[in-house]
Design an enzyme around this catalytic site. Structure first.
Site, PDB file in Angstrom:
ATOM      1  N   GLU A 166     -21.882  -1.871 -45.074  1.00 16.28           N
ATOM      2  CA  GLU A 166     -23.035  -1.475 -44.262  1.00 16.28           C
ATOM      3  C   GLU A 166     -24.065  -2.576 -43.999  1.00 16.28           C
ATOM      4  OE1 GLU A 166     -24.679   2.015 -46.104  1.00 16.28           O
ATOM      5  OE2 GLU A 166     -22.995   3.230 -45.452  1.00 16.28           O
ATOM      6  N   GLU A 350     -16.950   6.540 -46.646  1.00 16.49           N
ATOM      7  CA  GLU A 350     -17.971   7.375 -47.298  1.00 16.49           C
ATOM      8  C   GLU A 350     -18.280   8.589 -46.434  1.00 16.49           C
ATOM      9  OE1 GLU A 350     -21.692   5.513 -48.441  1.00 16.49           O
ATOM     10  OE2 GLU A 350     -20.659   3.727 -49.153  1.00 16.49           O
TER      11      GLU A 350
HETATM   12  O1  LIG Z   1     -27.235   7.547 -49.421  1.00 14.17           O
HETATM   13  C1  LIG Z   1     -25.953   7.859 -49.862  1.00 14.17           C
HETATM   14  C2  LIG Z   1     -25.056   6.634 -49.777  1.00 14.17           C
HETATM   15  C3  LIG Z   1     -25.454   5.524 -50.754  1.00 14.17           C
HETATM   16  O2  LIG Z   1     -25.526   6.017 -52.064  1.00 14.17           O
HETATM   17  C4  LIG Z   1     -24.395   4.406 -50.641  1.00 14.17           C
HETATM   18  O3  LIG Z   1     -24.566   3.382 -51.601  1.00 14.17           O
HETATM   19  C5  LIG Z   1     -24.456   3.757 -49.270  1.00 14.17           C
HETATM   20  O4  LIG Z   1     -23.242   3.081 -48.962  1.00 14.17           O
HETATM   21  C6  LIG Z   1     -24.789   4.764 -48.213  1.00 14.17           C
HETATM   22  N1  LIG Z   1     -24.921   4.503 -46.930  1.00 14.17           N
HETATM   23  C7  LIG Z   1     -25.323   5.617 -46.330  1.00 14.17           C
HETATM   24  C8  LIG Z   1     -25.562   5.661 -44.868  1.00 14.17           C
HETATM   25  N2  LIG Z   1     -26.867   5.902 -44.465  1.00 14.17           N
HETATM   26  C9  LIG Z   1     -28.062   5.362 -44.867  1.00 14.17           C
HETATM   27  C10 LIG Z   1     -29.110   5.372 -43.992  1.00 14.17           C
HETATM   28  C11 LIG Z   1     -30.334   4.854 -44.368  1.00 14.17           C
HETATM   29  C12 LIG Z   1     -30.523   4.353 -45.629  1.00 14.17           C
HETATM   30  C13 LIG Z   1     -29.467   4.357 -46.531  1.00 14.17           C
HETATM   31  C14 LIG Z   1     -28.224   4.852 -46.141  1.00 14.17           C
HETATM   32  C15 LIG Z   1     -25.438   6.620 -47.255  1.00 14.17           C
HETATM   33  N3  LIG Z   1     -25.090   6.060 -48.430  1.00 14.17           N
END
Ligand SMILES: OC[C@@H]1[C@@H](O)[C@H](O)[C@@H](O)c2nc(CNc3ccccc3)cn21
Length: 446
Positions: A166, A350
């Site tokens: 990401e 994910e």
């Molecule tokens: O937030 C849940 C998971 C996180 O724990 C993972 O480490 C990460 O890969 C992850 N990415 C997202 C996608 N969206 C997102 C949007 C804004 C801030 C953080 C995540 C969700 N998540």
């Protein structure tokens, strides 16, 4: 619903990340990461929560693999903590760190679970941040060196590699809005960090082609952007938001160019990148990993610098992290990827949700019907995309365990397995038992 059949070889698994579950961040010669530093900086995380213990997976890894086997997982996506491998980020290798992941991979394979290894899930060695981190163009070489160390150590046993998890969150969170490590807030730094992350991705893939013999890809978080109205302002805002999140990383990686909207969004903060950089970034990939959580109904606003934002849906259902439950968005998104980038194989790397889970009841049950409903609908959306012709090779549920949700600390529970952080007891939730049946039936019981 008629019985859903998934392709032969479709991989059913779950995902985690090093900093969120391991604990023991400085054990056995490891160096600090930017998240060790960030979480120990007062005010940066909820309740001052840190990854010092987390799910204690660094010590409980063998029992956690046993739990994965009992749940019937076919695959497990995890990340390696760079600063366990190169405590100073480059140069000296900490063999004890390599040995930890080597043992984990062997245990997974002995239990019939395929490892999917993510090289970078946000925890840059602090020593490299002190040398400019992702703002330093040398970061591409640093990352390729670290990747090569891991390829040489594990490529015979790890057959699916991911460079970055990401890049959008890394830069939007860590360089523009400052909510994530390293906590910078700069419109000028953000494109530079993004670009160097993608150069690092390209350099690591190039290095893999010289050393590795299997598959490597990139993981992106993308979400479909739907205009809140058909006004010119909302239409333009939606286009900007789509380019900023969904095209900003896949276009350079797969097409060798940036979407033109980025110049509009960043203005004088958007450099004219050298063609040689785009050639480095655009490397042949074996797959793309899609992290999907929600959609965004988008309107024009005065947010900086995007001037676009999501509109809460009055009839929508929302998770504990404020994300709308919208399974059809996943189907729409996967079809968009296929139409824009061609038939590149995809994994859902994910997908999951945090809801308010009740405490562990007598007899060891954790009832999480909202999560089961979320997962059932989203796995169904994956099947709809497969039916629409998308080449989707697997689904990794986020997450195996309740874990450290970055700046939100331990306040959000995404796991299909409940973790009692006081005792470290693991308790499979109803959703885990349900997912086991989905896996055993190869999706037919959905
Ligand atoms: O937030 C849940 C998971 C996180 O724990 C993972 O480490 C990460 O890969 C992850 N990415 C997202 C996608 N969206 C997102 C949007 C804004 C801030 C953080 C995540 C969700 N998540």
């Amino acid at each position: 619903m008629s019985q859903r059949t998934f392709p032969d070889g479709f991989l059913w698994g779950a995902a985690t990340a090093a900093h969120q579950i391991e604990g023991s961040p400085m054990a056995d010669g490891a160096g600090p990461s930017i998240w060790t530093r960030f979480a120990h900086t007062p005010g940066m995380t909820l309740n001052g929560d840190t990854g010092d213990v987390a799910c204690d997976h660094y010590r409980r890894w063998k029992d956690d693999v046993k739990l994965m086997r009992e749940l019937g997982l076919q695959a497990y996506r995890f990340s390696v903590s760079w600063s366990r491998i190169h405590p100073e980020g480059t140069g000296r290798v900490n063999q004890a760190g390599v040995d930890f992941y080597s043992r984990l991979v062997d245990e997974l394979l002995e239990n019939g679970i395929e490892p999917l290894l993510t090289l970078y899930h946000w925890d840059l060695p602090a020593a490299l941040e002190d040398r400019g981190g992702w703002l330093n163009r040398d970061s591409a070489d640093w990352f390729a060196e670290y990747g090569s160390t891991m390829y040489r150590a594990l490529d015979g046993r790890v057959k699916k590699w991911v460079t970055l998890n990401e890049p959008w969150v890394i830069t939007d969170g860590g360089y523009l809005h400052g909510a994530l490590a390293p906590g910078h807030r700069s419109k000028y730094e953000t494109p530079i960090a993004s670009h160097n992350l993608m150069r690092a991705h390209g350099a690591a893939v190039k290095a893999y082609r010289d050393i590795g013999k299997h598959e490597i890809g990139l993981v992106v978080n993308i979400e479909p952007k739907y205009p809140a109205s058909d006004s010119a302002e909302d239409t333009a805002a939606t286009k900007r938001a789509h380019a900023y999140m969904n095209e900003q990383y896949l276009d350079p990686a797969l097409l060798g160019r940036y979407p033109p909207e980025l110049k509009e969004i960043f203005g004088d903060a958007w450099p004219d990148w050298a063609a040689a950089d785009l050639e480095l970034i655009r490397q042949q990939l074996d797959f793309i990993g899609i992290n999907y959580y929600t959609r965004s109904v988008t309107q024009a606003n005065d947010s900086y610098p995007l001037k676009a934002g999501a509109v809460r849906q009055p009839l929508g259902t929302y998770t504990e992290t404020g994300w709308e439950v919208y399974p059809k968005g996943l189907t729409d998104l996967l079809v968009w990827v296929k139409e824009r980038y061609g038939d590149i194989p995809m994994y859902i790397t994910e997908n999951g949700a945090a809801f308010f889970d009740p405490p562990v009841a007598e007899g060891g049950r954790v009832r999480d019907p909202l999560r089961m409903d979320y997962l059932q609908k989203h796995i169904g959306a994956v099947h709809d995309a497969i039916q629409a012709g998308c080449d989707i090779r697997g689904y990794m549920l986020w997450s195996l365990l309740d874990n450290l949700e970055w700046s939100l600390g331990y306040s959000k529970r995404f796991g299909m397995v409940h973790v009692n952080y006081g005792t470290q007891e693991r308790t499979p939730k109803d959703s885990a038992r349900w997912y086991s049946k989905v896996i055993a039936s190869h999706g037919a019981s959905l």
